[in-house]
Design an enzyme around this catalytic site. Sequence first.
Site, PDB file in Angstrom:
ATOM      1  N   HIS A 260       0.815  -1.220   0.000  1.00 50.39           N
ATOM      2  CA  HIS A 260       0.000   0.000   0.000  1.00 50.39           C
ATOM      3  C   HIS A 260       0.849   1.272   0.000  1.00 50.39           C
ATOM      4  CE1 HIS A 260       0.423  -0.075   4.411  1.00 50.39           C
ATOM      5  NE2 HIS A 260       0.059   1.200   4.406  1.00 50.39           N
TER       6      HIS A 260
ATOM      7  N   LYS B  83       0.485   5.450  -1.917  1.00 48.71           N
ATOM      8  CA  LYS B  83       0.463   6.743  -1.206  1.00 48.71           C
ATOM      9  C   LYS B  83       0.756   7.873  -2.193  1.00 48.71           C
ATOM     10  CE  LYS B  83       1.579   5.009   3.352  1.00 48.71           C
ATOM     11  NZ  LYS B  83       0.518   5.320   4.302  1.00 48.71           N
TER      12      LYS B  83
ATOM     13  N   GLU C 193       6.215   4.905  13.597  1.00 44.40           N
ATOM     14  CA  GLU C 193       4.829   4.863  14.078  1.00 44.40           C
ATOM     15  C   GLU C 193       4.812   5.138  15.572  1.00 44.40           C
ATOM     16  OE1 GLU C 193       2.231   1.728  12.125  1.00 44.40           O
ATOM     17  OE2 GLU C 193       4.179   0.768  12.136  1.00 44.40           O
TER      18      GLU C 193
ATOM     19  N   ASP D 262       7.658  -7.095   8.349  1.00 44.50           N
ATOM     20  CA  ASP D 262       6.409  -6.336   8.263  1.00 44.50           C
ATOM     21  C   ASP D 262       6.588  -5.042   7.465  1.00 44.50           C
ATOM     22  OD1 ASP D 262       3.695  -5.886   8.970  1.00 44.50           O
ATOM     23  OD2 ASP D 262       4.296  -4.519  10.568  1.00 44.50           O
TER      24      ASP D 262
ATOM     25  N   HIS E 162       7.580  -2.306   2.298  1.00 49.56           N
ATOM     26  CA  HIS E 162       7.386  -0.853   2.182  1.00 49.56           C
ATOM     27  C   HIS E 162       8.706  -0.090   2.036  1.00 49.56           C
ATOM     28  CE1 HIS E 162       3.430  -1.986   3.266  1.00 49.56           C
ATOM     29  NE2 HIS E 162       3.547  -1.911   4.561  1.00 49.56           N
TER      30      HIS E 162
ATOM     31  N   LYS F 132       7.900   0.795  15.839  1.00 46.40           N
ATOM     32  CA  LYS F 132       6.652   1.128  16.536  1.00 46.40           C
ATOM     33  C   LYS F 132       7.012   1.809  17.856  1.00 46.40           C
ATOM     34  CE  LYS F 132       3.831  -2.350  14.315  1.00 46.40           C
ATOM     35  NZ  LYS F 132       2.996  -1.550  13.412  1.00 46.40           N
TER      36      LYS F 132
END
Length: 484
Positions: A172, A176, A210, A229, A234, A334
């Site tokens: 995804h 963007k 994040e 992940d 990404h 994170k």
Amino acid sequence: MSFDLVLFGGTGDLAWRKLMPALFQAFRQGKLPEGGRIIGIGRDNLGADKYRAMIKARFDQGDLAKRPFEDEFARFAALLDFVQMDLSKPDDYARLAQTLRARGADSVVMYVATAPTLFTTVCEQIAAVGLNTPHTRVVLEKPLGHDLASNRAINKAVCQIFTEKQVFRIDHYLGKPAVQNLFALRFGNALFEPLWRREHIANIQITIAEELGVEKRGGFYETTGALRDMVQNHALQLLCAIGMEPPINSHADAIRDEKLKVLRSLKPWTPVSLATDAIRGQYGAGNMGGTPVQAYRAEPGVNPRSNTETFVALRTEISNWRWAGVPFYIRTGKRLASRDARIVVNFRPTPHAIFNSNIGDANRLVINLQPKDGLELHLLAQGQDNQRNARTLAPVQLDLDFDTRFGSERVGAYERLLLDVIAGRLNLFVRSDEQEEAWRWVEPILDNWGNDSQGPRLYAPGTWGPSASSAMIARDGFCWAEES
Ligand code: BG6
């Protein structure tokens, strides 16, 4: 052109959080082509009406500005259907086939938003009931596999059933707006191209930070970690977009060929670089903006002695004529200081300084992906200090804020990608060879960490990760953008 969009994992987290809101936004803005039907697939015996009500309830809890009006939702709901399926049962696929054949839409999109272990089964069963026609497209969500071998096994199985042109591997981040703007910036303007190389660029930093922790996804995250992940997909896709050669045209394969070359040129790992240039961290307990937060090891579904990384910082190089010797730093995690995704391009300083002045962060281009998308060009300029009645040289920032320039109602990442799948446009999707190459590159890191009993370095929530990440970049004489 009518279409059926079949959503395997139709009651899953991704469907609620991303896919349904994106489809609704596209519908609301009149971008979803006419003649569509969206079929959610789930294990529970819901029926179409209950499914619609569940979606409406989720929308009503969401962002106020994006909540539907009653009549608007009623029109959207008319497109929604639900088929109960146990994905391991062949008979259930036969029922799905009946539902699809009864309408005979011009194209069928099979969106497989399930655990990757089910990808092969779902594709095989689709084929077994004859649904792998040339009008079918299949969308596979990340993570596609767990390592190179499992990724290859999935791709092999899927490519025996569908041609590469029918397979839409989603990342995804490619949807963007800022990433598409990066392509426009690099390949639509002549200005930067002569500077976009080792002679003029000192280093490039890719950050995807994040604030959130793993939330309710502890079970999933335990078997994944930040490298699988976020980096394998990404971050490496961003690195490709920034480092690739100009493609010969804008067709999907021309773009993907160039991205593949970047992945193939990434510096291979050695025992030394694995020890010095691949840092992993895990968040401990602490607080974020005054609110206490628990350690990763205390999150639901997480092993209290887990060695899963929630932070990664890497240093690499692209070994080709354009980039040889330029460090590319990648960092993601994170529970970091802010939700912030950006690419910082640090140009080299002037070869000879004639001004006696601190140039700060001048000679820098920042591509912001999140929380807002836009560009910042940092330059040195002559200003005026009225108090001291003196002229001063100071770093200044030229901003291109895309929300202000193009309005904030722009197409979001999932919306863009869903519309592209429906239209059959592959440009923003990942080819199997790209994905394999990315797995090949991260695998030595995974193996090394798997054999290293030291485990990840703990970091305090609300920081930029373990200090080893800053030390890694300092060895080259640089620092992360926020430290300059
Ligand atoms: C997903 C990861 O792919 O991307 C998540 O699985 C992560 O762990 C998410 O939170 C981040 O996406 P975004 O668009 O919010 O930056």
